[in-house]
Design a protein around this motif. Structure first.
Motif, PDB file in Angstrom:
ATOM      1  N   VAL A 170       0.855  -1.196   0.000  1.00 36.01           N
ATOM      2  CA  VAL A 170       0.000   0.000   0.000  1.00 36.01           C
ATOM      3  C   VAL A 170       0.883   1.236   0.000  1.00 36.01           C
ATOM      4  O   VAL A 170       1.796   1.359   0.817  1.00 36.01           O
ATOM      5  N   GLN A 171       0.599   2.143  -0.906  1.00 32.41           N
ATOM      6  CA  GLN A 171       1.290   3.438  -0.926  1.00 32.41           C
ATOM      7  C   GLN A 171       0.251   4.538  -0.856  1.00 32.41           C
ATOM      8  O   GLN A 171      -0.780   4.475  -1.516  1.00 32.41           O
ATOM      9  N   LEU A 172       0.538   5.536  -0.031  1.00 35.27           N
ATOM     10  CA  LEU A 172      -0.374   6.648   0.184  1.00 35.27           C
ATOM     11  C   LEU A 172       0.323   7.953  -0.170  1.00 35.27           C
ATOM     12  O   LEU A 172       1.488   8.155   0.182  1.00 35.27           O
ATOM     13  N   GLN A 173      -0.408   8.834  -0.820  1.00 36.21           N
ATOM     14  CA  GLN A 173       0.128  10.133  -1.234  1.00 36.21           C
ATOM     15  C   GLN A 173      -0.829  11.221  -0.799  1.00 36.21           C
ATOM     16  O   GLN A 173      -1.924  11.350  -1.349  1.00 36.21           O
ATOM     17  N   ALA A 174      -0.418  12.000   0.192  1.00 36.29           N
ATOM     18  CA  ALA A 174      -1.270  13.062   0.729  1.00 36.29           C
ATOM     19  C   ALA A 174      -1.015  14.381   0.001  1.00 36.29           C
ATOM     20  O   ALA A 174       0.097  14.655  -0.445  1.00 36.29           O
ATOM     21  N   SER A 175      -2.066  15.184  -0.085  1.00 36.19           N
ATOM     22  CA  SER A 175      -1.963  16.500  -0.708  1.00 36.19           C
ATOM     23  C   SER A 175      -3.069  17.400  -0.159  1.00 36.19           C
ATOM     24  O   SER A 175      -3.969  16.938   0.538  1.00 36.19           O
ATOM     25  N   GLY A 176      -2.985  18.690  -0.509  1.00 38.33           N
ATOM     26  CA  GLY A 176      -4.046  19.615  -0.154  1.00 38.33           C
ATOM     27  C   GLY A 176      -3.738  20.561   0.985  1.00 38.33           C
ATOM     28  O   GLY A 176      -4.546  21.433   1.298  1.00 38.33           O
ATOM     29  N   GLY A 177      -2.591  20.392   1.620  1.00 43.54           N
ATOM     30  CA  GLY A 177      -2.240  21.305   2.698  1.00 43.54           C
ATOM     31  C   GLY A 177      -1.927  22.692   2.178  1.00 43.54           C
ATOM     32  O   GLY A 177      -1.838  22.923   0.972  1.00 43.54           O
ATOM     33  N   GLY A 178      -1.781  23.622   3.105  1.00 44.78           N
ATOM     34  CA  GLY A 178      -1.456  24.982   2.713  1.00 44.78           C
ATOM     35  C   GLY A 178      -1.636  25.941   3.867  1.00 44.78           C
ATOM     36  O   GLY A 178      -1.755  25.540   5.023  1.00 44.78           O
ATOM     37  N   LEU A 179      -1.637  27.217   3.516  1.00 50.34           N
ATOM     38  CA  LEU A 179      -1.791  28.299   4.494  1.00 50.34           C
ATOM     39  C   LEU A 179      -3.217  28.821   4.424  1.00 50.34           C
ATOM     40  O   LEU A 179      -3.714  29.139   3.327  1.00 50.34           O
ATOM     41  N   VAL A 180      -3.862  28.928   5.572  1.00 52.53           N
ATOM     42  CA  VAL A 180      -5.238  29.398   5.619  1.00 52.53           C
ATOM     43  C   VAL A 180      -5.405  30.265   6.856  1.00 52.53           C
ATOM     44  O   VAL A 180      -4.693  30.095   7.850  1.00 52.53           O
ATOM     45  N   GLN A 181      -6.327  31.197   6.784  1.00 52.29           N
ATOM     46  CA  GLN A 181      -6.590  32.072   7.925  1.00 52.29           C
ATOM     47  C   GLN A 181      -7.509  31.387   8.930  1.00 52.29           C
ATOM     48  O   GLN A 181      -8.256  30.461   8.586  1.00 52.29           O
ATOM     49  N   THR A 182      -7.456  31.845  10.155  1.00 53.32           N
ATOM     50  CA  THR A 182      -8.356  31.344  11.186  1.00 53.32           C
ATOM     51  C   THR A 182      -9.802  31.433  10.705  1.00 53.32           C
ATOM     52  O   THR A 182     -10.220  32.457  10.153  1.00 53.32           O
ATOM     53  N   GLY A 183     -10.531  30.346  10.924  1.00 51.05           N
ATOM     54  CA  GLY A 183     -11.913  30.282  10.471  1.00 51.05           C
ATOM     55  C   GLY A 183     -12.091  29.731   9.084  1.00 51.05           C
ATOM     56  O   GLY A 183     -13.224  29.458   8.656  1.00 51.05           O
ATOM     57  N   GLY A 184     -10.996  29.541   8.370  1.00 49.88           N
ATOM     58  CA  GLY A 184     -11.059  29.047   7.008  1.00 49.88           C
ATOM     59  C   GLY A 184     -11.205  27.539   6.921  1.00 49.88           C
ATOM     60  O   GLY A 184     -11.328  26.848   7.943  1.00 49.88           O
TER      61      GLY A 184
END
Length: 114
Positions: free
Chosen positions: A1-15
């Motif tokens: 099994v190989q897993l590839q995560a994505s979608g992180g980033g910088l967001v403001q409080t409440g976002g």
């Protein structure tokens, strides 16, 4: 099994952010899934899990704000995060697990600015 995560980033409080984790290894790699995170200077902690029947559970710190899900057709698991707080800043890891084996993605950074 190989897993590839994505979608992180910088967001403001409440976002909001939606993390994705693509899985190889066939449908069985999405039966038992979880997300964990490691906040700066702290140990890795469990955030959410889903069992084969679709039942979910969440850490108290994220309950009502985060949602774990999966799509077998896309062979992907997700973590939808809303009402984000600075204390949610962490590296987020996806996990697929079976009896005796854990498989981890590489982690994706989420930073919540105040």
């Amino acid at each position: 099994v190989q897993l590839q995560a994505s979608g992180g980033g910088l967001v403001q409080t409440g976002g909001s952010l939606k993390l994705s984790c693509s899985a190889s290894g066939g449908p069985s790699s999405l039966r038992y899934i979880a997300w964990h995170r490691q906040r700066p200077g702290q140990e890795r902690e469990w955030v959410a899990r889903m069992d084969p029947g679709g039942s979910t559970s969440y850490a108290d710190s994220v309950k009502g704000r985060f949602t774990i899900s999966r799509n077998y057709g896309k062979m992907t698991m997700y973590l939808e995060m809303s009402s984000l707080r600075p204390e949610d800043t962490a590296v987020y890891y996806c996990k697929s697990y079976t009896r005796g084996s854990d498989y981890w993605g590489q982690g994706t950074q989420v930073t919540v600015s105040s």
